[in-house]
Write a protein that holds these residues in place. Structure first.
Motif, PDB file in Angstrom:
ATOM      1  N   ASN A   1      -4.342 -32.754  -4.689  1.00 17.52           N
ATOM      2  CA  ASN A   1      -5.247 -31.621  -4.074  1.00 17.52           C
ATOM      3  C   ASN A   1      -5.058 -30.276  -5.142  1.00 17.52           C
ATOM      4  O   ASN A   1      -6.360 -29.784  -5.421  1.00 17.52           O
TER       5      ASN A   1
ATOM      6  N   SER B   1      -4.300 -35.818   5.238  1.00 16.61           N
ATOM      7  CA  SER B   1      -5.340 -35.297   4.802  1.00 16.61           C
ATOM      8  C   SER B   1      -4.957 -33.555   4.505  1.00 16.61           C
ATOM      9  O   SER B   1      -4.136 -33.001   5.234  1.00 16.61           O
TER      10      SER B   1
ATOM     11  N   SER C   1      -2.310 -32.166   6.881  1.00 19.55           N
ATOM     12  CA  SER C   1      -2.414 -32.801   8.385  1.00 19.55           C
ATOM     13  C   SER C   1      -1.996 -34.419   8.261  1.00 19.55           C
ATOM     14  O   SER C   1      -2.384 -34.879   7.121  1.00 19.55           O
TER      15      SER C   1
ATOM     16  N   SER D   1       0.949 -36.048  -2.568  1.00 21.09           N
ATOM     17  CA  SER D   1      -0.267 -35.575  -1.786  1.00 21.09           C
ATOM     18  C   SER D   1      -0.756 -34.140  -2.198  1.00 21.09           C
ATOM     19  O   SER D   1      -1.953 -33.969  -2.084  1.00 21.09           O
TER      20      SER D   1
ATOM     21  N   THR E   1      -5.894 -30.107   2.436  1.00 26.05           N
ATOM     22  CA  THR E   1      -6.726 -29.337   2.005  1.00 26.05           C
ATOM     23  C   THR E   1      -6.184 -28.128   0.968  1.00 26.05           C
ATOM     24  O   THR E   1      -5.289 -27.559   1.538  1.00 26.05           O
TER      25      THR E   1
ATOM     26  N   THR F   1     -10.384 -30.986  -0.784  1.00 20.97           N
ATOM     27  CA  THR F   1      -9.701 -31.508   0.417  1.00 20.97           C
ATOM     28  C   THR F   1      -9.700 -33.022   0.019  1.00 20.97           C
ATOM     29  O   THR F   1     -10.490 -33.686  -0.505  1.00 20.97           O
ATOM     30  N   ASP F   2      -8.797 -33.782   0.427  1.00 18.78           N
ATOM     31  CA  ASP F   2      -8.556 -35.348   0.094  1.00 18.78           C
ATOM     32  C   ASP F   2      -7.801 -36.027   1.228  1.00 18.78           C
ATOM     33  O   ASP F   2      -6.964 -35.450   2.100  1.00 18.78           O
ATOM     34  N   LEU F   3      -8.259 -37.102   1.426  1.00 16.97           N
ATOM     35  CA  LEU F   3      -7.658 -38.238   2.687  1.00 16.97           C
ATOM     36  C   LEU F   3      -6.776 -39.116   1.956  1.00 16.97           C
ATOM     37  O   LEU F   3      -7.525 -40.020   0.977  1.00 16.97           O
TER      38      LEU F   3
END
Length: 349
Positions: A84, A146, A101, A80, A148, A57-59
């Motif tokens: 991931n 966010s 998200s 985005s 995943t 997961t990345d923010l």
């Protein structure tokens, strides 16, 4: 980039959270056998049978990881997802699902989010992954993302960072430094635009490096190539923070040292030209630029003939005993200690 020529923008408030989710995700369909239930319930249901699940997961935060003054929202949605998926491929696994998200302030109309999700949808379609969930909420300022990513792999195929051994060859996919050079071009044009809003930049000579920044591709093809060549990496990582940082991660996790040869680092001609234009060192850009999303891995020397001459792969060095440390062997044969100068989101610079 947020300005929409259509003044009939739709406020998010008018849809409400559930209406917004339903609107943005109505085009997502399930393609993978492991996706049993996607969006529309309290949780997704996945079934990997005998395979292991791989999750990352990345923010991404506006103003820290992306700048909407030059990052189109469709590209942002695509990138985005790529960020991931790259982590899943770095485990030598197959990416199968993502959750998305976002939190946005009220300056974003529905049409802006539609653009973002069209990029997500394109990435999911091209890379054959299912969007199986996520969340939307409000933000007091800017945009937060966010994502995943979930993947699957046979246990024996999974590649960790800790398997490299002394004398293993160090291999990188593609070329390095382009994303950083593309960022320099975009930042420069942003400053020009501030002074002269009527300026119309010609970026045609920078197409490759700008695209590498705005629309990177995760290297699923390299994972598939290695399987075709019957090569199992001993360790692997993706290059998100710069080559030197990632090499040091492999060295630390595997308990080895490394010799990286400067003259072997793959650089596209447009990167060399951009570095000359911006008066920056191309080796430093490759070592510390980041955001290339290439794969860096080690292989046993006996596998060399399987990859020799492959245009997608470059042997850039070899691993050594831990007590020898990690070094860059320069073009004039000097031995320079490798330092982690990759991008740090907590830096104040």
């Amino acid at each position: 980039m947020l300005e929409n020529k259509n003044t009939e923008n739709t406020s998010l408030e008018s849809l409400g959270e559930f209406g917004l989710i339903e609107h943005l995700t109505k085009n997502f369909t399930l393609k993978n056998e492991s996706s049993i239930k996607g969006i529309g319930d309290d949780a997704a249901v996945l079934d990997f049978k005998e395979n292991k699940a791989v999750i990352s997961t990345d923010l991404l935060i506006e103003g820290v990881h992306f700048d909407l003054s030059y990052m189109p929202l469709k590209h942002l949605g695509y990138k985005s997802v790529m960020v991931n998926l790259s982590d899943i491929y770095a485990m030598n696994a197959k990416a199968t699902q993502v959750t998305v998200s976002i939190a946005v302030s009220n300056r974003f109309p529905l049409e802006a989010l539609e653009e973002f999700y069209s990029g997500v949808e394109l990435a999911a379609e091209i890379y054959n992954v299912d969007v199986v969930g996520g969340d939307t909420t409000s933000s007091t300022k800017g945009m937060l993302i966010s994502i995943t990513a979930i993947g699957e792999s046979k246990e024996e195929d999974i590649t960790y960072r800790n398997g490299a051994r002394p004398n293993d060859l160090l291999v990188v996919s593609g070329d390095l430094g382009a994303a950083y050079c593309g960022l320099q071009v975009l930042e420069r044009e942003k400053e020009v635009f501030k002074v002269n809003p009527n300026s119309n930049p010609d970026l045609s000579m920078y197409t490759y490096i700008v695209e590498r920044q705005l629309k990177p591709e995760a290297r699923r093809d390299i994972v598939e190539l290695l399987k075709t060549l019957d090569v199992k990496p001993t360790s692997m990582i993706d290059i998100s923070d710069g080559l030197s940082s990632e090499i040091l991660h492999l060295c630390k996790q595997s308990g080895v040292g490394c010799n990286l040869f400067e003259d072997k680092i793959p650089l596209d001609p447009t990167v060399i030209a951009a570095c000359e234009e911006f008066n920056i060192d191309s080796t430093l850009v490759a070592l510390s630029g980041g955001e290339d999303y290439e794969l860096l891995f080690t292989i046993d020397q006996k596998e060399f003939l399987k990859i020799k001459g492959n245009p997608n792969l470059t042997v850039v060095g070899h691993m050594t005993d831990q007590n020898e440390g990690a070094h860059l062997i320069s073009r004039n044969n000097s031995k320079i200690p490798l330092t982690a100068q990759g991008w740090n989101s907590f830096s104040n610079d």
